[in-house]
Design a protein around this motif. Sequence first.
Motif: not given
Length: 219
Positions: A3-8
């Motif tokens: 969650s620190e690098t990717t937003i789903v």
Amino acid sequence: MDSETTIVAPYVGRAIAESDFDNEIWQTCQPVKISHLWSGEPAAATRHAEARICWSNEALHVRFVGAQQEPLVVSTNPVTDKKTLGLWDRDVCEIFLAPDPSNPSRYFEFEAAPTGEWVDLGITLTPSGRETDWDFASGFTTAAKLVQDQLFVGMRIPWSAAIPKPRATDRWGVNVFRCVGPEAPDRYLAWRPTRTPEPAFHVPEAFGSLLLLAADERE
């Protein structure tokens, strides 16, 4: 998923109005914490916010919810029928999108204020500096409301030549920000801190990834 690098961003079967803050769809979207200053230092908890993102056949949908325990820093004469340049000098929520991951230096900036004011810009970073398309017209719409000590800000960004409707599992460059309060530099918050010497958001190297899922690919 980090969650620190990717937003789903899940696909949703119907479009969401920018003012539909209580739609149950938002509960199926990943909460993205905006809790650090641009520098990477922790921000005051009274200024934290979260963003949630999803997409439909019509548009990209974004909802911000932020703590609001201090007076708003906003225009006394807001104009909402055209973009407001300089909006970033007051309270605002922002998303930067780079739809072409092979060219992160070409991205788009969307801002919305608690007053309903907005600005959309096309940005290209070149070796000689930043080029801004001040006349970029995305057609995006915004809404905002203040409920006790919470600020809600919504965006609806329609698909266009600049922001094309994605294919499932596309990955775009993204960052989300909040500017809140009167004093600099502690008013500049980011999901992905840019870690520049002075407050700055225009750092594609700091972008994370926006993963656009199809309906049957939710985990």
